[in-house]
Design a protein around this motif. Sequence first.
Motif, PDB file in Angstrom:
ATOM      1  N   ASN A   7       0.665  -1.119  -0.024  1.00  0.00           N
ATOM      2  CA  ASN A   7       0.032   0.023  -0.076  1.00  0.00           C
ATOM      3  C   ASN A   7       0.586   1.299   0.001  1.00  0.00           C
ATOM      4  N   GLY A   8       2.178   1.075  -0.132  1.00  0.00           N
ATOM      5  CA  GLY A   8       2.986   2.297  -0.285  1.00  0.00           C
ATOM      6  C   GLY A   8       3.362   2.844   0.808  1.00  0.00           C
ATOM      7  N   CYS A   9       2.901   2.541   1.915  1.00  0.00           N
ATOM      8  CA  CYS A   9       3.638   3.076   3.347  1.00  0.00           C
ATOM      9  C   CYS A   9       5.084   2.884   3.461  1.00  0.00           C
ATOM     10  N   LEU A  10       5.538   1.751   3.128  1.00  0.00           N
ATOM     11  CA  LEU A  10       7.170   1.429   3.041  1.00  0.00           C
ATOM     12  C   LEU A  10       7.594   1.091   1.694  1.00  0.00           C
ATOM     13  N   SER A  11       8.816   1.519   1.356  1.00  0.00           N
ATOM     14  CA  SER A  11       9.425   1.139   0.007  1.00  0.00           C
ATOM     15  C   SER A  11       9.715  -0.407   0.086  1.00  0.00           C
ATOM     16  N   PHE A  12       9.992  -0.865  -0.986  1.00  0.00           N
ATOM     17  CA  PHE A  12      10.456  -2.289  -1.049  1.00  0.00           C
ATOM     18  C   PHE A  12      11.846  -2.519  -0.058  1.00  0.00           C
ATOM     19  N   GLU A  13      12.672  -1.676  -0.383  1.00  0.00           N
ATOM     20  CA  GLU A  13      13.838  -1.723   0.264  1.00  0.00           C
ATOM     21  C   GLU A  13      13.857  -1.497   1.843  1.00  0.00           C
ATOM     22  N   ASP A  14      13.076  -0.570   2.366  1.00  0.00           N
ATOM     23  CA  ASP A  14      12.895  -0.474   3.635  1.00  0.00           C
ATOM     24  C   ASP A  14      12.071  -1.481   4.128  1.00  0.00           C
ATOM     25  N   GLY A  15      11.150  -2.041   3.550  1.00  0.00           N
ATOM     26  CA  GLY A  15      10.394  -3.060   3.771  1.00  0.00           C
ATOM     27  C   GLY A  15      11.156  -4.452   4.290  1.00  0.00           C
ATOM     28  N   GLU A  38      12.597   3.158  13.172  1.00  0.00           N
ATOM     29  CA  GLU A  38      12.848   4.663  13.423  1.00  0.00           C
ATOM     30  C   GLU A  38      13.862   5.263  11.927  1.00  0.00           C
ATOM     31  N   ALA A  39      14.540   4.103  11.674  1.00  0.00           N
ATOM     32  CA  ALA A  39      15.267   4.454  10.513  1.00  0.00           C
ATOM     33  C   ALA A  39      14.710   4.407   9.179  1.00  0.00           C
ATOM     34  N   ALA A  40      13.759   3.835   9.173  1.00  0.00           N
ATOM     35  CA  ALA A  40      12.974   3.590   7.786  1.00  0.00           C
ATOM     36  C   ALA A  40      11.763   4.846   7.703  1.00  0.00           C
ATOM     37  N   GLN A  41      11.615   4.984   6.399  1.00  0.00           N
ATOM     38  CA  GLN A  41      10.764   6.287   5.917  1.00  0.00           C
ATOM     39  C   GLN A  41       9.309   5.542   5.846  1.00  0.00           C
ATOM     40  N   PHE A  42       8.522   6.106   6.738  1.00  0.00           N
ATOM     41  CA  PHE A  42       6.915   5.672   6.406  1.00  0.00           C
ATOM     42  C   PHE A  42       6.263   6.619   5.895  1.00  0.00           C
ATOM     43  N   ASN A  43       5.402   6.504   4.770  1.00  0.00           N
ATOM     44  CA  ASN A  43       4.810   7.316   3.868  1.00  0.00           C
ATOM     45  C   ASN A  43       3.070   7.166   4.121  1.00  0.00           C
ATOM     46  N   GLU A  44       2.263   8.100   3.813  1.00  0.00           N
ATOM     47  CA  GLU A  44       0.842   7.949   3.795  1.00  0.00           C
ATOM     48  C   GLU A  44       0.426   6.820   2.934  1.00  0.00           C
ATOM     49  N   PRO A  45      -0.284   5.951   3.283  1.00  0.00           N
ATOM     50  CA  PRO A  45      -0.368   4.657   2.463  1.00  0.00           C
ATOM     51  C   PRO A  45      -1.598   4.993   1.589  1.00  0.00           C
ATOM     52  N   SER A  46      -1.665   4.374   0.386  1.00  0.00           N
ATOM     53  CA  SER A  46      -2.649   4.213  -0.643  1.00  0.00           C
ATOM     54  C   SER A  46      -4.030   4.071  -0.084  1.00  0.00           C
ATOM     55  N   CYS A  47      -3.988   2.918   0.939  1.00  0.00           N
ATOM     56  CA  CYS A  47      -5.251   2.624   1.365  1.00  0.00           C
ATOM     57  C   CYS A  47      -4.948   1.933   2.714  1.00  0.00           C
ATOM     58  N   PRO A  48      -6.136   1.966   3.478  1.00  0.00           N
ATOM     59  CA  PRO A  48      -5.809   1.201   4.955  1.00  0.00           C
ATOM     60  C   PRO A  48      -5.214  -0.056   5.099  1.00  0.00           C
ATOM     61  N   VAL A  49      -4.416  -0.124   6.069  1.00  0.00           N
ATOM     62  CA  VAL A  49      -3.827  -1.648   6.525  1.00  0.00           C
ATOM     63  C   VAL A  49      -4.966  -1.919   7.981  1.00  0.00           C
ATOM     64  N   TYR A  50      -5.263  -3.264   7.943  1.00  0.00           N
ATOM     65  CA  TYR A  50      -5.890  -3.521   9.144  1.00  0.00           C
ATOM     66  C   TYR A  50      -4.923  -4.467   9.990  1.00  0.00           C
ATOM     67  N   GLN A  51      -4.290  -3.556  11.004  1.00  0.00           N
ATOM     68  CA  GLN A  51      -3.266  -4.148  11.786  1.00  0.00           C
ATOM     69  C   GLN A  51      -3.401  -5.119  12.666  1.00  0.00           C
ATOM     70  N   ASN A  52      -2.739  -6.305  13.000  1.00  0.00           N
ATOM     71  CA  ASN A  52      -2.854  -7.415  13.993  1.00  0.00           C
ATOM     72  C   ASN A  52      -3.259  -7.024  15.302  1.00  0.00           C
ATOM     73  N   VAL A  53      -2.650  -5.885  15.956  1.00  0.00           N
ATOM     74  CA  VAL A  53      -2.846  -5.958  17.113  1.00  0.00           C
ATOM     75  C   VAL A  53      -4.198  -4.978  17.532  1.00  0.00           C
ATOM     76  N   VAL A  54      -4.573  -4.227  16.432  1.00  0.00           N
ATOM     77  CA  VAL A  54      -5.806  -3.467  16.596  1.00  0.00           C
ATOM     78  C   VAL A  54      -6.926  -3.812  15.960  1.00  0.00           C
ATOM     79  N   ALA A  55      -6.816  -4.660  15.236  1.00  0.00           N
ATOM     80  CA  ALA A  55      -7.931  -5.144  14.020  1.00  0.00           C
ATOM     81  C   ALA A  55      -8.955  -4.106  13.573  1.00  0.00           C
ATOM     82  N   LYS A  56      -8.045  -3.281  13.188  1.00  0.00           N
ATOM     83  CA  LYS A  56      -9.254  -1.942  12.442  1.00  0.00           C
ATOM     84  C   LYS A  56      -8.198  -1.406  11.383  1.00  0.00           C
TER      85      LYS A  56
END
Length: 293
Positions: A99-107, A212-230
């Motif tokens: 969803n573009g929040c992370l680059s492939f390299e940073d991921g 903290e060393a990675a670049q996090f961007n505004e994602p193109s769509c929501p991610v439903y994250q494991n710990v919050v389930a939303k």
Amino acid sequence: MSKHAFVFPGQGAQFSGMGKQLYETSEAAKALFEQANDILGFRISDIMFAGTDEELRQTKVTQPAVFLHAYVAFKMQATEQPAMVAGHSLGEFTALVANGCLSFEDGLRLVKARAFAMQHACEAEPGTMAAILGLEDSKVEEICAGIDEVVVAANYNCPGQLVISGSTKGIEIACEQMKAAGAKRALPLPVGGAFHSPLMRHAEAELIAAIEAAQFNEPSCPVYQNVVAKAVTNPAEIKANLIAQLTGPVKWTQCVQAMVADGASQFTECGPGKVLQGLVQKINKEVAVSGLS
């Protein structure tokens, strides 16, 4: 409105030969594999395509291998942009590249750092996990809470299938009590540590530094994250939830339910295996499932 969700598997989906067809049939895919080899500092592609099960189970191999296969399958074969994404444990990192929040390299660098951090935590405080089948979630939680050892509900995979995590002694006691309470199965798992439990706290400092060393961007769509389930779109929240996921549960059942409630009617699993397709169908029989591998 009907929405298309893309989901990404976690550790355990790996197999010898994974990703080989993608590498051999697409120059763009081959370039991503070679880029990953350079970033990791070893030829992970060789192990993925021809390695033994034992080689593939090495922590430094498993997590990047599943991440890499899943992302390349998505990148090469997805014909539309996702309306929402989610990943099971490790798969959450692949979802964040999709969803573009992370680059492939940073991921990939984050997955590598996470794998080593978790390995160090396993060495600092050994533990294990077990699958509990056929008990209500609330009963599993109640039994875990009553044991005088570290034992927690770790993976809410689908109704009637919950994985617990904790100290080796705690898991042994819990398995006996689960069977006595009517569980169909209480099956210790062949894993290297107590993932998604407080015993993973030794991995936090390493993972925080990498995040903290990675670049996090505004994602193109929501991610439903494991710990919050939303649905989450705020990069600062996404980072905090990734850290919390180390010691917190994978609420997969709840994630899928939330995605369906928000309009998902089609789920496509990208990467090795079909585990998530099966879990999604057990959680909601009305949605369509497919896979890209």
